[in-house]
Design an enzyme around this catalytic site. Structure first.
Site, PDB file in Angstrom:
ATOM      1  N   GLU A 126       0.842  -1.207   0.000  1.00 20.46           N
ATOM      2  CA  GLU A 126       0.000   0.000   0.000  1.00 20.46           C
ATOM      3  C   GLU A 126       0.876   1.255   0.000  1.00 20.46           C
ATOM      4  O   GLU A 126       0.596   2.237  -0.695  1.00 20.46           O
ATOM      5  CB  GLU A 126      -0.939   0.014   1.217  1.00 20.46           C
ATOM      6  CG  GLU A 126      -1.838   1.242   1.195  1.00 20.46           C
ATOM      7  CD  GLU A 126      -2.678   1.410   2.459  1.00 20.46           C
ATOM      8  OE1 GLU A 126      -3.131   0.396   3.035  1.00 20.46           O
ATOM      9  OE2 GLU A 126      -2.872   2.565   2.868  1.00 20.46           O
ATOM     10  N   THR A 165      -3.541   3.002   5.600  1.00 26.84           N
ATOM     11  CA  THR A 165      -4.888   2.812   6.164  1.00 26.84           C
ATOM     12  C   THR A 165      -4.945   1.819   7.328  1.00 26.84           C
ATOM     13  O   THR A 165      -5.933   1.791   8.054  1.00 26.84           O
ATOM     14  CB  THR A 165      -5.840   2.286   5.071  1.00 26.84           C
ATOM     15  OG1 THR A 165      -5.267   1.096   4.525  1.00 26.84           O
ATOM     16  CG2 THR A 165      -6.076   3.307   3.980  1.00 26.84           C
ATOM     17  N   SER A 224      -0.806  -6.349   7.582  1.00 26.61           N
ATOM     18  CA  SER A 224      -0.481  -5.235   8.470  1.00 26.61           C
ATOM     19  C   SER A 224      -1.510  -5.110   9.588  1.00 26.61           C
ATOM     20  O   SER A 224      -1.167  -5.048  10.770  1.00 26.61           O
ATOM     21  CB  SER A 224      -0.427  -3.938   7.650  1.00 26.61           C
ATOM     22  OG  SER A 224      -0.308  -2.831   8.482  1.00 26.61           O
TER      23      SER A 224
HETATM   24  S1  SF4 Z   1      -8.499  -2.768   5.882  1.00 27.27           S
HETATM   25 FE1  SF4 Z   1      -9.470  -0.805   5.439  1.00 27.27          FE
HETATM   26  S2  SF4 Z   1      -8.287   0.073   3.753  1.00 27.27           S
HETATM   27 FE2  SF4 Z   1      -7.761  -2.109   3.861  1.00 27.27          FE
HETATM   28  S3  SF4 Z   1      -9.163  -3.105   2.458  1.00 27.27           S
HETATM   29 FE3  SF4 Z   1     -10.163  -3.131   4.444  1.00 27.27          FE
HETATM   30  S4  SF4 Z   1     -11.459  -1.261   4.493  1.00 27.27           S
HETATM   31 FE4  SF4 Z   1      -9.977  -1.042   2.836  1.00 27.27          FE
END
Ligand code: SF4
Length: 311
Positions: A126, A165, A224
């Site tokens: 990411e 994120t 993560s």
């Molecule tokens: S963890 Fe959060 S950013 Fe990652 S795929 Fe799921 S909703 Fe999207």
């Protein structure tokens, strides 16, 4: 022994969408289709999709000309997008919309001549994708730790920050605080970048671990958000284990344990949790308690061309 199940846990809307895109693309185009990077970081999910005909590649150049390519939920750099176009690929983008939001923020800030500081883990796909939104390749700077903030030597008047994120809410807040002390005018993102699913799962584990002695996190090593769940329990001085499936549980972890907590990262399917529950029942757990938690109603639409295709 009793077991407490964290709530919410497991699949988030971005992961559900990404898996659905791969499944529908397979249905629509037939195998094989190519997926750039693991579509989500979970061994079970990746192996299931491999069995259905998905081929996972780390380098976009490993995709033959004119094939179907899916970008993983973690997102990709502009360079990968351009290269996929050069290969004449039919592209379906499974980037989570909440990652796309961060990409757009970075691009927007760059247009406004801001230098963007990205808080994230070096090498995570990411982060690679977000760093790769930089048009000139020089306007996004990565920081991972407080020490990295200390080392920043920037004289830009226009500074902004954004984050990966799936970070730890608490660790990230410390880094943001340090950035704000060092650069009082630094601009915050319009809306929190750590996603709703990461926040909800971390808060659920904090609640759960007030009552549990040990935590089992269903999730893969490279996930993560799953690692951050394990760390929360460890910071509360509890033993915590990240496991891909029930087969990795060691009997010794349960010796002397009165209450065991169970959760799952955002890319781990519920079936893996239920296998652990069955194992615990068979090994002396007589009470399984679903914790109360935040109800999640987020849903992301899949790309239009795939909507008519059955899963
Ligand atoms: S963890 Fe959060 S950013 Fe990652 S795929 Fe799921 S909703 Fe999207």
């Amino acid at each position: 022994m009793r077991a407490l199940l964290a709530n919410p846990r497991g699949f988030c809307a971005g992961v559900e969408r990404a898996i659905e895109i791969v499944e529908r693309a397979l249905e629509s185009h037939g195998a094989p289709i190519y997926v750039h990077h693991e579509v989500v970081h979970n061994k079970f999910v990746v192996n299931s999709l491999k069995e259905k005909g998905a081929i996972f590649v780390e380098e976009i150049n490993d995709v033959p000309l004119g094939k179907v390519v899916i970008f993983s939920a973690h997102g990709v750099s502009e360079a990968v997008r351009q290269q996929a176009n050069k290969l004449g690929a039919i592209v379906y983008d499974a980037t989570c919309p909440l990652v796309t939001k961060v990409h757009k923020e970075v691009a927007h800030k760059q247009k406004q001549k801001y230098k963007v500081i990205l808080i994230g883990h070096k090498g995570h796909p990411e982060v690679e994708g977000t760093l790769g939104q930089s048009v000139a390749g020089a306007n996004v700077e990565l920081v991972e730790t407080l020490a990295d903030v200390d080392k920043l030597n920037l004289d830009n008047k226009r500074l902004a920050y954004t984050t990966q994120t799936t970070l730890s809410i608490d660790d990230t807040q410390q880094i943001v605080n340090a950035l704000q002390v060092k650069f009082p005018d630094i601009k915050a993102p319009q809306k929190e970048d750590i996603c709703y699913a990461t926040q909800n799962r971390q808060n659920a584990v904090k609640t759960l671990m007030q009552d549990a002695d040990v935590l089992l996190v269903l999730g893969s090593n490279n996930s993560s958000n799953s690692n951050r769940l394990r760390e929360i329990a460890e910071k509360m001085q509890k033993n915590a284990y990240l496991i891909d499936d029930v087969g990795e549980i060691q009997q010794s972890w349960l010796i002397g344990v009165d209450t065991i907590g169970i959760t799952a990262g955002a890319s781990a399917p519920e079936i893996l949790v239920q296998e652990v529950v069955n194992y615990l029942r068979a090994h002396g757990t007589n009470e399984i308690i679903e914790m109360n938690g935040v109800e999640e109603n987020t849903h992301f639409a899949i790309p239009k061309p795939l909507r008519q295709i059955p899963k």
